[in-house]
Design an enzyme around this catalytic site. Structure first.
Site, PDB file in Angstrom:
ATOM      1  N   ASN A 261      27.005  35.735  37.269  1.00 53.54           N
ATOM      2  CA  ASN A 261      28.210  35.158  37.878  1.00 53.54           C
ATOM      3  C   ASN A 261      28.044  33.692  38.259  1.00 53.54           C
ATOM      4  OD1 ASN A 261      29.233  38.211  39.622  1.00 53.54           O
ATOM      5  ND2 ASN A 261      29.761  37.467  37.582  1.00 53.54           N
TER       6      ASN A 261
ATOM      7  N   ASP B 253      35.477  45.670  39.491  1.00 54.91           N
ATOM      8  CA  ASP B 253      35.959  44.776  38.447  1.00 54.91           C
ATOM      9  C   ASP B 253      37.486  44.705  38.477  1.00 54.91           C
ATOM     10  OD1 ASP B 253      35.828  43.077  36.287  1.00 54.91           O
ATOM     11  OD2 ASP B 253      35.702  44.679  34.800  1.00 54.91           O
TER      12      ASP B 253
END
Length: 246
Positions: A72, A24
């Site tokens: 996503n 991340d």
């Protein structure tokens, strides 16, 4: 918690055997430098290369990386296309090095949502590295843990309805064989970069007893030294698995 300043002790006890990482911070890395998000993703791909190499050098048997989640797909189309392009590039440009270094590659996720050429590249990479045994590298693409668990439950329900399986024969082992990670040991250690402290629908079943370490470092800046520090923290913890410590 951040492990950025944790020391690395010499001669630590063995483990972890399986490290999973939520990668991340690519977007924030790019934003802090006034760059487009794709620049962060490209630097993130460099970090993947460093960490895979570092994990092999540190003797970690299994490494699992969360590359692209089922959620996503809701990102802007341009960003999704860039991420898919980076996946293509990784599968084609890194395969020879992975193979030379004894890595066995496995892509975990729902392949039905991926482009046909990416699926062909995945099949080729997995076939080429299948016999390697130095390190298992699992890349989670189009993966979501809730979706994985629901699909496993449906398959078992279908087998029960068809008379192929008795409901009372379904135990943890039987359920795990229906998961996308069948045959992969559960992670001992789960790392998330960028300071966020959640697991974001990643390996929910498999991480039931994983040690969780959250580091402030953004993924593009993450490397072998950060992995070593997280491993040192892991080794200082007492793992009870619901029991009583010594």
């Amino acid at each position: 918690m951040s492990t950025a300043s944790l020391p690395v002790h010499s001669d630590p006890p063995p483990g972890p055997n399986h490290v999973a990482i939520i990668m991340d911070g690519n977007g924030r890395w790019a934003k802090a430098r006034g760059l487009p998000r794709v620049a962060g993703h490209r630097r993130g791909a460099d970090a993947v290369r460093r960490v895979v190499r570092g994990a092999g050098e540190l003797g970690i048997p299994v490494l699992t990386l969360f590359a692209f989640s089922t959620e996503n797909w809701t990102r802007p189309v341009e960003e999704v296309n860039d991420l898919m392009g980076l996946l293509r590039h990784y599968l084609r440009s890194e395969l020879d090095e992975l193979h030379r270094n004894g890595a066995r590659l496995r892509v975990i996720g729902n392949r039905a949502g991926l482009a046909p050429d990416i699926v062909r590249d995945i099949d080729r990479a997995e076939a080429m590295t299948h016999a390697n045994s130095r390190i298992d590298v699992n890349i989670c693409v189009n993966y979501g843990a809730r979706d994985e668990i629901l699909r496993a439950a449906r398959r078992l329900a279908e087998q029960v309805a068809a008379g192929e399986l008795e409901a009372d024969r379904i135990d943890e082992g039987r359920f795990e064989r229906e998961l996308l990670t069948s045959g992969v040991p559960d992670p001992d250690l789960l790392i998330r970069t960028s300071g966020e402290q959640r697991i974001s629908n990643f390996l929910l079943w498999q991480c039931a007893y994983s040690e969780l370490i959250f580091v402030d470092t953004l993924w593009p800046d993450f490397g072998k030294e950060h992995l070593e520090r997280a491993m040192a923290e892991f080794r200082r913890r007492e793992r009870r698995y619901g029991g009583v410590g010594g």
